[in-house]
Design an enzyme around this catalytic site. Structure first.
Site, short mmCIF file in Angstrom:
data_model
loop_
_atom_site.label_atom_id
_atom_site.label_comp_id
_atom_site.label_asym_id
_atom_site.label_seq_id
_atom_site.Cartn_x
_atom_site.Cartn_y
_atom_site.Cartn_z
N PHE A 30 -12.11 -7.03 13.55
CA PHE A 30 -10.97 -7.50 12.77
C PHE A 30 -10.60 -6.48 11.70
CE2 PHE A 30 -9.44 -10.01 9.04
CZ PHE A 30 -8.22 -10.39 9.58
N GLN A 31 -9.34 -6.12 11.66
CA GLN A 31 -8.78 -5.14 10.73
C GLN A 31 -9.48 -3.78 10.84
OE1 GLN A 31 -8.54 -6.94 6.77
NE2 GLN A 31 -6.48 -7.66 7.27
N MET A 37 23.81 9.38 3.21
CA MET A 37 23.70 10.69 3.86
C MET A 37 23.93 10.58 5.35
SD MET A 37 23.42 13.81 2.99
CE MET A 37 22.54 13.98 1.44
N GLU A 86 0.81 -1.22 0.00
CA GLU A 86 0.00 0.00 0.00
C GLU A 86 0.85 1.27 0.00
OE1 GLU A 86 -2.55 -3.24 1.88
OE2 GLU A 86 -0.48 -2.54 2.15
N LYS A 123 -17.93 -1.01 5.05
CA LYS A 123 -18.33 -2.02 4.08
C LYS A 123 -19.84 -2.08 3.88
CE LYS A 123 -17.11 -6.68 2.59
NZ LYS A 123 -16.36 -7.92 2.91
#
Length: 611
Positions: free
Chosen positions: A156-157, A521, A94, A206
């Protein structure tokens, strides 16, 4: 993934939309109050879902490409994308989706679009969203969410995506019902590019995307009052014009807002008309052609010596579309200490936030520059100043030593690609030393050809950004444009999985790895300020990137010496598909010039022993 709380469409849910032709005729005069029933087969209403409304809104807003990762809570939206005109690019992670969408928007000049599911999908987007926020890049993120009834129950999630992303978005939304979700998405898409651009987000439970609706989304419009007045106050413009006319040592400072505001042509004409030397910020690279004799390139921590000298000694700084971040200014008290500052910006919050504006001009970059042009009567008498700027170019040239008995210099690699490609080539980078060399030793002449992570400094940005840039160029019907990603070994390792996407889509991109087996760096700072203690910066355990590229299905090339550079560049650019060239460069090479953090721009170091 548990879908137990979802609300799928029930069988026969739209049965009441059909006409019953077996019953009595309501038009036979027995019940004149009953309206005539439409003929069989003509629907009374169109029943869709919230997800289909989301996609319809995106299509109506002009979205053409989306980047994302599929998952449970966002699945209804993906299902609606199945027959959509929007091209979806499935990314490996993602974070890569957010960076690709960001870069797509930078190159195309329109909002990028990314999607993710709830929980870890949404939180994986956050780095990319924060990156877009810091750089004022227009982008819309759509995230799935657990069903509304489950929100707040640690389902969940589940993650409070709206709460997590509120600090790093221009605005975000929690979709509450299927009837309004299309309008919310359209509004979020439009808002991302109005005024000062930035990322917006819509969190999609959802049940909202599965629920039925007969409401079609309207036009994509930002909320009333969010589109700012493009013009600055007339009296402020007049005062700024007098200051510019009377300046002996004027400088134009063009920032990223010049490019985002489609003001590059106007800015170029303004500087040339009044013969004012031009300095850019890093995000402003490409707003003014670097081969123009008025251009002093970019200023700041690793900017050119001549740009920093001009900033230090100017008596009138015309700053356009810049937020004066610390990497540009160094110590605020030593930044342009002799200058009256004319500051043009679309966002009033940036005026005098870091650097005091003697002449604040709030408005659109192109519009305000046109106002100034109409108000200025005479060109500043600055012949001696222009000659001084030319002298600084000769005194502090951007050069490097490349002895035959030392390892390959990374600057040489950048110049080799620059010489082999056209002016419209798009350059993306990760973050680190390679980013600085790519910005210092490439000559940029066009806007939207430099794509990098500036404010957030996100390692790993380069490869997914190259994917987004390539997709944007193709969508703009410019398939012949080269896309070059300069990356470091440490930076590439963070998002290299996206190479699988480039191979799957057969994207014509070239990744040039400036491999010094360090987080370069960090190593440079450790040598300069931490007595050379290389704690956690040595990367001598790096894989062989050329062989990894081949394992992904890309072209892989390894380069160790100068005589191998030109053939490798030619082969990589000619390859039809993604190519990775692993350039093993001098591990001790430093980025110079350098202004120590918080230091004075005019006191830049030209060698390691000056730090």
């Amino acid at each position: 993934m548990s879908d137990s709380a979802a609300h799928p469409r029930e069988e026969g849910a739209d049965a009441d939309a059909a006409t019953d032709t077996d019953g009595p005729d309501p038009t036979d005069g027995t019940d004149p109050s009953v309206e005539e029933t439409p003929p069989t087969g003509d629907p009374i209403e169109t029943v869709t879902t919230g997800a289909e409304s989301v996609v319809a809104a995106l299509e109506a807003a002009g979205a053409e490409t989306a980047f994302g990762v599929q998952g449970g809570a966002i699945m209804p939206v993906y299902d609606a994308l199945y027959n959509s005109s929007i091209r979806h690019v499935m990314m490996a992670h993602e974070q890569g989706a957010a960076h690709a969408a960001d870069a797509y928007g930078v190159v195309a000049g329109e909002p990028g679009l990314c999607l993710a599911t709830s929980g870890p999908g949404a939180t994986n987007l956050v780095t990319g969203i924060a990156d877009a926020d810091m750089d004022s890049d227009a982008m819309l993120a759509l995230t799935g969410q657990v069903p509304t009834d489950f929100v707040g129950n640690d389902a969940f999630q589940e993650t409070d995506t709206v709460g997590v992303t509120r600090p790093v978005t221009k605005h975000n939304y929690f979709a509450s019902d299927a009837d309004s979700v299309g309008d919310v998405v359209g509004e979020a898409f439009a808002l991302s590019s109005v005024g000062r651009p930035g990322p917006t987000l819509v969190d999609l439970p959802k049940d909202v995307t599965l629920d039925e609706t007969d409401e079609e989304p309207g036009d994509a419009e930002a909320p009333a009052g969010t589109d700012p007045d493009p013009s600055a106050r007339a009296d402020a413009v007049e005062a700024a014009a007098r200051a510019i006319e009377s300046a002996d040592k004027p400088v134009c400072l063009f920032g990223g807002g010049v490019i985002k505001g489609e003001a590059s042509e106007t800015a170029r004409e303004f500087a040339r008309t009044y013969e004012i030397p031009v300095v850019t910020t890093m995000p402003g690279i490409g707003s003014f052609p670097e081969d123009d004799e008025l251009c002093l390139s970019w200023a700041g921590m690793h900017g050119t010596g001549y740009a920093n000298m001009a900033i230090t000694h100017t008596d009138c700084l015309v700053a356009v579309g810049t937020r004066f971040d610390d990497r540009l200014t160094g110590g605020i008290d030593t930044f342009a200490p002799e200058a009256e500052v004319v500051h043009i910006d679309i966002d009033p919050a940036e005026i005098s936030k870091n650097v005091y504006a003697d002449y604040p001009l709030v408005g659109d970059a192109a519009t305000v520059l046109e106002q100034l042009d109409g108000a200025i009567d005479t060109t500043p008498a600055a012949d001696d100043w222009r000659e001084q700027c030319r002298a600084w170019k000769e005194t502090y040239p951007m050069t490097y030593a490349a002895p035959d008995d030392e390892p390959l210099k990374p600057q040489f690699v950048v110049e080799a690609f620059d010489e082999a490609t056209d002016d419209d080539t798009i350059v993306t980078t990760g973050v680190g030393q390679h980013q600085m060399w790519a910005s210092q030793f490439w000559t940029y002449t066009e806007p939207r050809t430099w794509v990098s992570s500036h404010g957030l400094g996100t390692m790993g940005y380069g490869l997914p950004a190259a994917i987004g840039a390539r997709m944007a160029a193709d969508a703009m019907d410019e398939p012949d444009r080269d896309v070059i990603c300069f990356d470091g070994d440490g930076s590439l390792l963070m998002t290299m999985q996206e190479l699988s996407v480039a191979v799957r889509e057969n994207l014509n991109i070239t990744v040039a790895v400036l491999n010094n087996e360090y987080i370069g760096m960090v190593r440079q700072w450790q040598d300069a300020f931490f007595e050379g203690r290389h704690m956690a910066s040595e990367y001598n355990w790096m894989p062989e990137f050329d062989k990894l590229a081949e394992a992904f299905g890309a072209l892989g090339i390894r380069v160790d010496g100068y005589d191998e550079v030109a053939p490798a560049v030619e082969e990589a650019l000619a390859y039809d598909g993604p190519a990775v060239v692993d350039f093993h460069v001098d591990p001790e090479e430093n980025v110079l010039p350098m202004v120590p953090s918080g230091g004075a721009n005019g006191r830049f170091a030209l060698s390691e022993d000056q730090l």
